[in-house]
Structures are given as C-alpha cells and as structure tokens.
Design a protein around this motif. Structure first.
Motif, short mmCIF file in Angstrom:
data_model
loop_
_atom_site.label_atom_id
_atom_site.label_comp_id
_atom_site.label_asym_id
_atom_site.label_seq_id
_atom_site.Cartn_x
_atom_site.Cartn_y
_atom_site.Cartn_z
N GLU A 174 -18.59 5.19 -8.95
CA GLU A 174 -18.45 3.83 -9.29
C GLU A 174 -16.81 3.10 -9.10
O GLU A 174 -16.90 2.01 -8.94
CB GLU A 174 -18.95 3.47 -10.59
CG GLU A 174 -20.33 3.99 -10.47
CD GLU A 174 -20.84 3.65 -12.31
OE1 GLU A 174 -21.14 2.59 -12.52
OE2 GLU A 174 -21.03 4.67 -12.77
N LEU A 175 -15.95 3.85 -9.26
CA LEU A 175 -14.69 3.31 -9.16
C LEU A 175 -13.91 3.94 -8.12
O LEU A 175 -13.85 5.40 -7.97
CB LEU A 175 -14.00 3.61 -10.48
CG LEU A 175 -12.38 3.17 -10.53
CD1 LEU A 175 -12.52 1.82 -10.42
CD2 LEU A 175 -11.71 3.83 -11.75
N GLU A 176 -13.45 3.28 -7.13
CA GLU A 176 -12.72 3.97 -5.75
C GLU A 176 -11.22 4.75 -6.37
O GLU A 176 -10.89 4.26 -6.97
CB GLU A 176 -12.45 2.81 -4.97
CG GLU A 176 -11.71 3.29 -3.68
CD GLU A 176 -11.21 2.07 -2.88
OE1 GLU A 176 -10.65 2.20 -1.94
OE2 GLU A 176 -11.56 0.97 -3.11
N SER A 177 -11.10 5.55 -5.50
CA SER A 177 -10.11 6.49 -5.93
C SER A 177 -9.63 7.45 -4.49
O SER A 177 -10.48 7.49 -3.81
CB SER A 177 -10.08 7.59 -7.07
OG SER A 177 -10.76 8.57 -6.69
N LEU A 178 -8.49 7.95 -4.69
CA LEU A 178 -8.23 8.59 -3.45
C LEU A 178 -7.01 9.81 -3.95
O LEU A 178 -6.51 9.66 -4.96
CB LEU A 178 -7.51 8.13 -2.20
CG LEU A 178 -6.66 6.76 -2.50
CD1 LEU A 178 -5.10 7.49 -2.01
CD2 LEU A 178 -6.70 5.79 -2.17
N MET A 179 -7.18 10.78 -3.12
CA MET A 179 -5.92 11.67 -3.25
C MET A 179 -4.70 11.50 -2.55
O MET A 179 -4.80 11.28 -1.49
CB MET A 179 -6.39 13.09 -3.25
CG MET A 179 -7.83 13.84 -3.95
SD MET A 179 -7.26 13.94 -5.75
CE MET A 179 -6.27 15.21 -5.69
N PRO A 232 -6.64 2.71 -6.28
CA PRO A 232 -6.01 1.59 -5.62
C PRO A 232 -6.11 0.17 -6.91
O PRO A 232 -6.92 0.13 -7.59
CB PRO A 232 -7.07 1.06 -4.45
CG PRO A 232 -7.77 2.26 -4.39
CD PRO A 232 -7.82 3.17 -5.42
N ALA A 233 -4.94 -0.47 -7.00
CA ALA A 233 -4.78 -1.27 -7.93
C ALA A 233 -5.74 -2.46 -8.01
O ALA A 233 -6.24 -2.87 -8.94
CB ALA A 233 -3.45 -2.00 -7.66
N ASP A 234 -6.57 -2.72 -6.94
CA ASP A 234 -7.76 -3.82 -6.84
C ASP A 234 -8.90 -3.08 -7.06
O ASP A 234 -10.20 -3.54 -7.39
CB ASP A 234 -7.89 -4.52 -5.60
CG ASP A 234 -8.08 -3.58 -4.32
OD1 ASP A 234 -7.94 -2.27 -4.49
OD2 ASP A 234 -8.32 -4.01 -3.20
N ALA A 235 -8.96 -1.85 -7.32
CA ALA A 235 -10.30 -1.17 -7.49
C ALA A 235 -10.82 -1.57 -9.05
O ALA A 235 -12.21 -1.73 -9.18
CB ALA A 235 -10.34 0.33 -7.44
N PRO A 236 -10.20 -1.56 -10.21
CA PRO A 236 -10.91 -1.84 -11.51
C PRO A 236 -11.36 -3.22 -11.29
O PRO A 236 -12.52 -3.56 -11.88
CB PRO A 236 -9.90 -1.81 -12.46
CG PRO A 236 -8.61 -0.84 -11.76
CD PRO A 236 -8.89 -1.09 -10.33
N ARG A 278 -18.60 -5.93 -9.44
CA ARG A 278 -19.95 -5.16 -9.11
C ARG A 278 -20.66 -5.19 -10.11
O ARG A 278 -21.96 -5.57 -10.16
CB ARG A 278 -19.55 -3.92 -8.42
CG ARG A 278 -19.23 -3.96 -6.78
CD ARG A 278 -19.35 -2.52 -6.31
NE ARG A 278 -18.50 -1.55 -7.21
CZ ARG A 278 -17.39 -1.15 -7.17
NH1 ARG A 278 -16.55 -1.95 -6.10
NH2 ARG A 278 -17.03 -0.29 -7.75
N ARG A 279 -20.15 -4.86 -11.27
CA ARG A 279 -20.92 -4.86 -12.43
C ARG A 279 -21.47 -5.89 -13.11
O ARG A 279 -22.53 -6.16 -13.29
CB ARG A 279 -20.25 -3.95 -13.77
CG ARG A 279 -19.83 -2.60 -13.55
CD ARG A 279 -21.03 -1.95 -13.71
NE ARG A 279 -21.80 -1.82 -14.58
CZ ARG A 279 -21.85 -1.35 -15.73
NH1 ARG A 279 -21.02 -0.37 -16.11
NH2 ARG A 279 -22.75 -1.46 -16.92
N ARG A 280 -20.59 -7.09 -12.86
CA ARG A 280 -21.08 -8.30 -13.40
C ARG A 280 -22.03 -9.00 -12.46
O ARG A 280 -22.95 -9.83 -13.02
CB ARG A 280 -20.04 -9.51 -13.40
CG ARG A 280 -18.78 -9.13 -14.33
CD ARG A 280 -17.71 -10.03 -14.18
NE ARG A 280 -17.92 -10.88 -15.32
CZ ARG A 280 -16.96 -11.68 -15.68
NH1 ARG A 280 -15.70 -12.02 -14.81
NH2 ARG A 280 -17.18 -12.75 -16.54
#
Length: 77
Positions: free
Chosen positions: A46-51, A59-63, A69-71
């Motif tokens: 649900e929340l984008e991330s990477l190693m 990524p700063a824009d992911a939150p 998306r939730r809204r």
C-alpha cells in the motif's frame, strides 16, 4: 573541520532542497502512524518503498499518494 563549518560552507541551494527519499520513521511521522504500521503498509504494497543498499527508503511523494488513494476509495458521503 567541525559539523557547523561544513553546514556553513554548503551552497544555499543544497540547504533548501526537500528530501527525495524518507526513512520509514519519517514516512510514519508524515502519516501520523507508528513505525510498525508503516512497515505493515510497505509489506502489503500500500505504501511504495525501495531498497537503497541495505536500507529501506520511501519516496517523498509516496505518503501523499497513499493518502490520495485511500481518500478515493472512500464512498461519497
């Protein structure tokens, strides 16, 4: 050379840049959730991330994207 002098010698542009990647803890603070909840959101996709090397980064824009998306999923009142 002290940390303070290094900070003073950095170009003004570098001091004003917003972060491109957040730690999981920073992303959790953005979402006002705990670290464990943030990792659960990452694990579920649900929340984008990477190693980056061995470090998990968000990524700063992911939150904001997660929140949007939730809204959008919410039924209209």
């Amino acid at each position: 050379m002290s940390i303070a002098s290094v900070e003073l010698t950095r170009p003004a542009e570098a001091r004003n840049l917003a972060p491109v990647l957040l730690t999981v803890e920073e992303a959790a603070r953005c979402l006002r959730v705990g670290r464990t909840t943030c990792f659960a959101l990452i694990r579920s996709g649900e929340l984008e991330s990477l190693m980056v090397g061995g470090l998990r980064r968000v990524p700063a824009d992911a939150p904001a994207a997660y929140l949007a998306r939730r809204r959008a999923e919410r039924p209209a009142a």
